[in-house]
Design a protein around this motif. Sequence first.
Motif, PDB file in Angstrom:
ATOM      1  N   ASP A 215     -26.498-102.266  72.133  1.00  0.00           N
ATOM      2  CA  ASP A 215     -26.473-100.922  71.795  1.00  0.00           C
ATOM      3  C   ASP A 215     -24.742-101.426  71.410  1.00  0.00           C
ATOM      4  OD1 ASP A 215     -28.332 -99.353  73.471  1.00  0.00           O
ATOM      5  OD2 ASP A 215     -26.778 -99.949  75.618  1.00  0.00           O
ATOM      6  N   LEU A 216     -24.847-102.590  70.795  1.00  0.00           N
ATOM      7  CA  LEU A 216     -23.524-103.001  69.560  1.00  0.00           C
ATOM      8  C   LEU A 216     -23.504-102.575  68.709  1.00  0.00           C
ATOM      9  CD1 LEU A 216     -20.509-103.622  70.440  1.00  0.00           C
ATOM     10  CD2 LEU A 216     -21.407-106.043  69.498  1.00  0.00           C
ATOM     11  N   PRO A 217     -24.791-103.047  67.909  1.00  0.00           N
ATOM     12  CA  PRO A 217     -24.740-101.790  66.576  1.00  0.00           C
ATOM     13  C   PRO A 217     -24.184-100.512  66.246  1.00  0.00           C
ATOM     14  CG  PRO A 217     -26.715-103.760  67.188  1.00  0.00           C
ATOM     15  CD  PRO A 217     -25.451-103.557  68.169  1.00  0.00           C
ATOM     16  N   SER A 218     -24.859 -99.563  67.715  1.00  0.00           N
ATOM     17  CA  SER A 218     -24.702 -97.986  67.891  1.00  0.00           C
ATOM     18  C   SER A 218     -23.470 -97.680  67.777  1.00  0.00           C
ATOM     19  CB  SER A 218     -25.730 -97.751  67.751  1.00  0.00           C
ATOM     20  OG  SER A 218     -25.790 -97.800  69.432  1.00  0.00           O
ATOM     21  N   PHE A 219     -22.315 -98.741  68.476  1.00  0.00           N
ATOM     22  CA  PHE A 219     -21.224 -98.108  68.938  1.00  0.00           C
ATOM     23  C   PHE A 219     -21.169 -98.861  68.061  1.00  0.00           C
ATOM     24  CE2 PHE A 219     -17.270 -99.566  70.789  1.00  0.00           C
ATOM     25  CZ  PHE A 219     -16.881 -98.265  72.068  1.00  0.00           C
ATOM     26  N   VAL A 220     -20.559 -99.800  66.967  1.00  0.00           N
ATOM     27  CA  VAL A 220     -19.439 -99.669  66.345  1.00  0.00           C
ATOM     28  C   VAL A 220     -19.842 -98.438  65.476  1.00  0.00           C
ATOM     29  CG1 VAL A 220     -19.415-101.493  64.278  1.00  0.00           C
ATOM     30  CG2 VAL A 220     -18.989-102.165  66.871  1.00  0.00           C
ATOM     31  N   ALA A 221     -20.692 -98.554  64.989  1.00  0.00           N
ATOM     32  CA  ALA A 221     -21.240 -97.658  63.981  1.00  0.00           C
ATOM     33  C   ALA A 221     -20.512 -96.399  64.598  1.00  0.00           C
ATOM     34  CB  ALA A 221     -22.611 -97.239  63.393  1.00  0.00           C
TER      35      ALA A 221
ATOM     36  N   LEU B 149     -18.385-109.863  64.562  1.00  0.00           N
ATOM     37  CA  LEU B 149     -17.921-109.957  63.461  1.00  0.00           C
ATOM     38  C   LEU B 149     -18.720-109.653  62.218  1.00  0.00           C
ATOM     39  CD1 LEU B 149     -17.275-114.322  64.464  1.00  0.00           C
ATOM     40  CD2 LEU B 149     -15.330-111.473  63.994  1.00  0.00           C
ATOM     41  N   ALA B 150     -19.760-110.031  62.730  1.00  0.00           N
ATOM     42  CA  ALA B 150     -20.949-109.129  61.098  1.00  0.00           C
ATOM     43  C   ALA B 150     -21.097-107.566  61.212  1.00  0.00           C
ATOM     44  CB  ALA B 150     -22.781-109.496  61.621  1.00  0.00           C
ATOM     45  N   LEU B 151     -20.500-107.123  62.160  1.00  0.00           N
ATOM     46  CA  LEU B 151     -20.757-105.617  62.560  1.00  0.00           C
ATOM     47  C   LEU B 151     -19.276-104.622  61.776  1.00  0.00           C
ATOM     48  CD1 LEU B 151     -22.564-105.201  65.833  1.00  0.00           C
ATOM     49  CD2 LEU B 151     -23.581-104.794  63.377  1.00  0.00           C
ATOM     50  N   VAL B 152     -18.428-105.055  61.362  1.00  0.00           N
ATOM     51  CA  VAL B 152     -16.905-104.628  61.543  1.00  0.00           C
ATOM     52  C   VAL B 152     -16.689-104.619  59.648  1.00  0.00           C
ATOM     53  CG1 VAL B 152     -15.505-104.914  63.588  1.00  0.00           C
ATOM     54  CG2 VAL B 152     -15.327-106.914  61.782  1.00  0.00           C
ATOM     55  N   ASP B 153     -15.976-103.965  59.116  1.00  0.00           N
ATOM     56  CA  ASP B 153     -16.044-104.066  57.457  1.00  0.00           C
ATOM     57  C   ASP B 153     -15.018-105.564  56.864  1.00  0.00           C
ATOM     58  OD1 ASP B 153     -17.024-101.473  56.748  1.00  0.00           O
ATOM     59  OD2 ASP B 153     -15.317-100.713  58.206  1.00  0.00           O
ATOM     60  N   ASP B 154     -14.154-105.593  58.107  1.00  0.00           N
ATOM     61  CA  ASP B 154     -13.362-106.520  57.973  1.00  0.00           C
ATOM     62  C   ASP B 154     -12.806-107.374  58.836  1.00  0.00           C
ATOM     63  OD1 ASP B 154     -10.999-106.433  54.776  1.00  0.00           O
ATOM     64  OD2 ASP B 154     -10.374-108.101  56.598  1.00  0.00           O
ATOM     65  N   VAL B 155     -12.830-109.005  58.712  1.00  0.00           N
ATOM     66  CA  VAL B 155     -11.905-110.092  59.870  1.00  0.00           C
ATOM     67  C   VAL B 155     -11.307-110.695  58.855  1.00  0.00           C
ATOM     68  CG1 VAL B 155     -13.297-111.458  60.730  1.00  0.00           C
ATOM     69  CG2 VAL B 155     -14.744-110.248  60.413  1.00  0.00           C
ATOM     70  N   ASP B 156     -10.212-111.151  59.732  1.00  0.00           N
ATOM     71  CA  ASP B 156      -8.875-111.369  59.386  1.00  0.00           C
ATOM     72  C   ASP B 156      -9.372-113.051  59.674  1.00  0.00           C
ATOM     73  OD1 ASP B 156      -8.477-111.781  61.790  1.00  0.00           O
ATOM     74  OD2 ASP B 156      -6.592-111.175  62.032  1.00  0.00           O
ATOM     75  N   ASP B 157      -8.056-113.807  59.449  1.00  0.00           N
ATOM     76  CA  ASP B 157      -8.407-115.127  59.084  1.00  0.00           C
ATOM     77  C   ASP B 157      -8.110-115.685  60.448  1.00  0.00           C
ATOM     78  OD1 ASP B 157      -8.390-115.556  56.285  1.00  0.00           O
ATOM     79  OD2 ASP B 157      -6.199-115.638  55.772  1.00  0.00           O
ATOM     80  N   ILE B 158      -7.527-114.763  61.116  1.00  0.00           N
ATOM     81  CA  ILE B 158      -7.343-115.642  62.586  1.00  0.00           C
ATOM     82  C   ILE B 158      -9.137-115.982  62.457  1.00  0.00           C
ATOM     83  CG2 ILE B 158      -6.472-115.343  64.573  1.00  0.00           C
ATOM     84  CD1 ILE B 158      -3.884-115.066  63.491  1.00  0.00           C
ATOM     85  N   ALA B 159      -9.726-114.673  63.567  1.00  0.00           N
ATOM     86  CA  ALA B 159     -10.910-115.021  63.848  1.00  0.00           C
ATOM     87  C   ALA B 159     -11.713-114.957  63.390  1.00  0.00           C
ATOM     88  CB  ALA B 159     -10.849-112.293  63.790  1.00  0.00           C
ATOM     89  N   ARG B 160     -11.599-115.199  62.121  1.00  0.00           N
ATOM     90  CA  ARG B 160     -12.613-116.318  61.255  1.00  0.00           C
ATOM     91  C   ARG B 160     -12.263-117.543  61.790  1.00  0.00           C
ATOM     92  NH1 ARG B 160     -15.143-113.670  57.114  1.00  0.00           N
ATOM     93  NH2 ARG B 160     -13.612-112.419  56.974  1.00  0.00           N
ATOM     94  N   GLN B 161     -11.362-118.266  61.592  1.00  0.00           N
ATOM     95  CA  GLN B 161     -11.170-119.613  61.980  1.00  0.00           C
ATOM     96  C   GLN B 161     -11.919-119.825  63.410  1.00  0.00           C
ATOM     97  OE1 GLN B 161      -6.880-120.641  60.882  1.00  0.00           O
ATOM     98  NE2 GLN B 161      -8.294-122.624  61.225  1.00  0.00           N
ATOM     99  N   ILE B 162     -11.599-118.830  64.665  1.00  0.00           N
ATOM    100  CA  ILE B 162     -11.580-119.272  65.804  1.00  0.00           C
ATOM    101  C   ILE B 162     -12.710-118.909  65.666  1.00  0.00           C
ATOM    102  CG2 ILE B 162     -11.294-118.148  67.832  1.00  0.00           C
ATOM    103  CD1 ILE B 162      -8.340-117.371  67.610  1.00  0.00           C
ATOM    104  N   GLY B 163     -13.247-117.674  65.253  1.00  0.00           N
ATOM    105  CA  GLY B 163     -14.553-117.554  65.660  1.00  0.00           C
ATOM    106  C   GLY B 163     -15.440-116.788  66.527  1.00  0.00           C
ATOM    107  N   ALA B 164     -14.316-115.712  66.370  1.00  0.00           N
ATOM    108  CA  ALA B 164     -14.778-114.534  67.576  1.00  0.00           C
ATOM    109  C   ALA B 164     -13.409-113.039  67.431  1.00  0.00           C
ATOM    110  CB  ALA B 164     -14.165-114.717  69.303  1.00  0.00           C
ATOM    111  N   ALA B 165     -13.535-112.189  67.823  1.00  0.00           N
ATOM    112  CA  ALA B 165     -12.367-111.170  67.758  1.00  0.00           C
ATOM    113  C   ALA B 165     -11.664-110.314  69.259  1.00  0.00           C
ATOM    114  CB  ALA B 165     -13.005-110.568  66.408  1.00  0.00           C
ATOM    115  N   ASN B 166     -11.003-110.467  68.879  1.00  0.00           N
ATOM    116  CA  ASN B 166     -11.328-109.414  70.789  1.00  0.00           C
ATOM    117  C   ASN B 166     -10.299-108.055  70.246  1.00  0.00           C
ATOM    118  OD1 ASN B 166      -8.176-110.178  69.780  1.00  0.00           O
ATOM    119  ND2 ASN B 166      -7.961-110.871  72.106  1.00  0.00           N
TER     120      ASN B 166
END
Length: 285
Positions: free
Chosen positions: A49-55, A78-95
């Motif tokens: 259900d994550l894709p529909s929640f994010v949509a 990460l693959a579902l949002v419009d923009d991932v900042d450098d920190i999240a990209r380097q860590i490989g995860a967003a919170n």
Amino acid sequence: MADMIDHPPRAFVIGYPIRHSRSPLIHGYWLQQAGLQGSYDAIQVAPDDLPSFVAALKDGSSGLVGGNVTIPHKETVLALVDDVDDIARQIGAANTLWIEDGRLMATNTDSHGFAANLDEHAPGWDAGRTAVILGAGGASRAVIHALLSRGFEKVHVVNRTVERAKALVDSFGPRTAASGMAELSGLLPAADLFVNTTSLGMDGDDVPDIDFTVMADGALVTDIVYIPLETPILAMARRQGLKTVDGLGMLLHQAAPGFAKWFGLTPEVTPELRQLIIQDMETHS
Ligand code: ATR
């Protein structure tokens, strides 16, 4: 402003299972302290259900302004949002997610939370040059990011499975190095900081003896695990006379940037908030 009154901002933490997340308690405390209208709720979202929640977040139909993301969604989001900042990209995860100029943004505040906890409880900690991190999971990546951005010259990642440590070192570069458990004692004499990111000693296993007394003068031992508040590793270091900082402050400090984005003001991590969470941990242990 009129919009804030008619539609108080609503934020969330999503996970699966969501279990007993402490985030609603933290944000609820800050909302109340600031006298702000708004809400922050735990929402269980299954992986499918994550894709529909994010949509629904993106197109505004959910009525939510953003929120926190926890296990198991931190990487997949990460693959579902419009923009991932450098920190999240380097860590490989967003919170942390929020909407800015109509775009859904993602960052990771764990690195900030780790550093801010030590700033609060061990000011000057970042004058150190050499650190040893035990563990090579997702949490370890945020700690490596924090240590490198605070100027540590060498960060040794020690892990039971050395291949996992090597994979981290490959992505973080030459200021990091990978080792197995057998090399730990040889690395400690040069270390100013030791960080545990593992559940070592908490699943019934014996904790291997670690001699922290060989560490550099004024060395610090910290843990990102906060249940229990004093982990077996912290207890061992304290008994040996080392300075220690527990991991609860990382949880509190990582929450602050999200609150600022959703509700418009930077909240304070107070001793009262810390006490509130400790009380909750004692009630729901
Ligand atoms: P997280 O994403 O929260 O860091 P994780 O990916 O499950 O969690 O990683 C857990 C870390 O704890 C790993 O570094 C793990 O070592 P392995 O990669 O060898 O599995 C470490 N760990 C867990 N239990 C351990 C134990 N009993 N002894 C040594 N390391 C342990």
